[in-house]
Design a protein around this motif. Sequence first.
Motif, short mmCIF file in Angstrom:
data_model
loop_
_atom_site.label_atom_id
_atom_site.label_comp_id
_atom_site.label_asym_id
_atom_site.label_seq_id
_atom_site.Cartn_x
_atom_site.Cartn_y
_atom_site.Cartn_z
N ASP A 169 0.84 -1.20 0.00
CA ASP A 169 0.00 0.00 0.00
C ASP A 169 0.87 1.25 0.00
N GLY A 170 1.93 1.24 0.79
CA GLY A 170 2.81 2.39 0.88
C GLY A 170 3.51 2.70 -0.43
N THR A 171 3.89 1.65 -1.16
CA THR A 171 4.56 1.85 -2.46
C THR A 171 3.59 2.50 -3.45
N VAL A 172 2.35 2.04 -3.46
CA VAL A 172 1.36 2.62 -4.37
C VAL A 172 1.13 4.08 -4.00
N ARG A 173 1.06 4.39 -2.71
CA ARG A 173 0.87 5.79 -2.29
C ARG A 173 2.05 6.65 -2.74
N ASN A 174 3.27 6.09 -2.63
CA ASN A 174 4.45 6.83 -3.08
C ASN A 174 4.40 7.09 -4.58
N TYR A 175 3.97 6.07 -5.34
CA TYR A 175 3.83 6.26 -6.79
C TYR A 175 2.81 7.35 -7.08
N MET A 176 1.68 7.32 -6.38
CA MET A 176 0.65 8.31 -6.63
C MET A 176 1.13 9.72 -6.28
N SER A 177 1.91 9.84 -5.22
CA SER A 177 2.44 11.16 -4.85
C SER A 177 3.33 11.70 -5.96
N ARG A 178 4.17 10.83 -6.53
CA ARG A 178 5.05 11.27 -7.62
C ARG A 178 4.24 11.61 -8.87
N ILE A 179 3.21 10.81 -9.13
CA ILE A 179 2.36 11.08 -10.30
C ILE A 179 1.69 12.44 -10.18
N MET A 181 2.60 15.02 -8.50
CA MET A 181 3.59 16.08 -8.63
C MET A 181 4.00 16.27 -10.09
N LYS A 182 4.21 15.17 -10.81
CA LYS A 182 4.67 15.25 -12.19
C LYS A 182 3.64 15.87 -13.13
N VAL A 183 2.37 15.52 -12.92
CA VAL A 183 1.35 16.01 -13.84
C VAL A 183 0.69 17.30 -13.35
N GLY A 184 1.05 17.74 -12.13
CA GLY A 184 0.50 18.98 -11.61
C GLY A 184 -0.94 18.87 -11.18
N ALA A 185 -1.29 17.70 -10.60
CA ALA A 185 -2.67 17.46 -10.16
C ALA A 185 -2.77 17.51 -8.65
N ARG A 186 -3.96 17.82 -8.16
CA ARG A 186 -4.18 17.85 -6.71
C ARG A 186 -4.80 16.55 -6.19
N THR A 187 -5.52 15.85 -7.06
CA THR A 187 -6.20 14.62 -6.65
C THR A 187 -5.95 13.52 -7.69
N ARG A 188 -6.26 12.30 -7.28
CA ARG A 188 -6.12 11.17 -8.21
C ARG A 188 -7.03 11.33 -9.41
N VAL A 189 -8.25 11.78 -9.16
CA VAL A 189 -9.20 11.97 -10.26
C VAL A 189 -8.67 12.98 -11.26
N GLU A 190 -8.12 14.06 -10.76
CA GLU A 190 -7.57 15.08 -11.64
C GLU A 190 -6.38 14.54 -12.42
N ALA A 191 -5.54 13.73 -11.77
CA ALA A 191 -4.38 13.14 -12.46
C ALA A 191 -4.83 12.24 -13.60
N VAL A 192 -5.87 11.46 -13.37
CA VAL A 192 -6.40 10.59 -14.41
C VAL A 192 -6.93 11.42 -15.58
N GLU A 193 -7.66 12.49 -15.27
CA GLU A 193 -8.22 13.34 -16.32
C GLU A 193 -7.11 13.98 -17.15
N ILE A 194 -6.06 14.45 -16.49
CA ILE A 194 -4.94 15.08 -17.21
C ILE A 194 -4.26 14.06 -18.11
N ALA A 195 -4.02 12.87 -17.59
CA ALA A 195 -3.32 11.84 -18.36
C ALA A 195 -4.16 11.37 -19.54
N ARG A 196 -5.46 11.26 -19.35
CA ARG A 196 -6.33 10.83 -20.45
C ARG A 196 -6.40 11.91 -21.53
N GLU A 197 -6.53 13.16 -21.11
CA GLU A 197 -6.63 14.25 -22.07
C GLU A 197 -5.36 14.36 -22.90
#
Length: 218
Positions: A169-179, A181-197
């Motif tokens: 669980d901790g590794t996945v959380r670390n990945y999500m934190s990096r994601i 930061m990299k895509v400039g998103a505040r939430t997981r939902v926003e990160a998904v939207e940015i990556a899909r767009e």
Amino acid sequence: MTRILLAEDLHLIRGALKALIDSEPDMEVVDDVDNGNDIVKAALRCRPDVALVDIALPGLDGLTAVAELRRELPSCRAVILTGLATPTALRRALAADVQGFVVKDARPSELTACIRRVMQGERVIDPELAVAALKAPENPLTARELDVLGVVAEGATIEDAAVRLCLSDGTVRNYMSRILMKVGARTRVEAVEIAREAGWLWPASLGRFGLIRWRQRR
């Protein structure tokens, strides 16, 4: 006579394509398959000049199969025929060394012209899509980060993603934190939207996307 291997899983479309190609005086379909796993085997058996391949196939996706085909039978030219017309798809196609990239809403004459030009040694790409691919932002995410984001995009919780990807669980959380930061998103939902767009998320099930045209999504 140009010998063509056709790879398309939808029977109606495959039949229409075969009828179109066989009606041309200088082309013939020498074999057709409906699964990406069968492309290389069929090509080695029938030795086509051109493989006309859809991206969204069961088994190996069309681009993975074409990359393998280009290694096993370099003399066979590859033309991608797809509804997934995005810069990411085009970049992957070029990385797989395809000679042609045609969208499924092209006119029949455009497809047959593409095959003829490819046989003459040209690389044929939709000009507007090529420009879009050059202008599209580079994907900042690693393959593993995309794996994590792809699972999250399907609605998985952190705990579910950890189980599916064999991570803690901790590794996945670390990945999500990096994601984030990299895509400039505040939430997981926003990160998904940015990556899909941006076209960075390569769908696990390509067929469910239907026809996606980059110029329609700008």
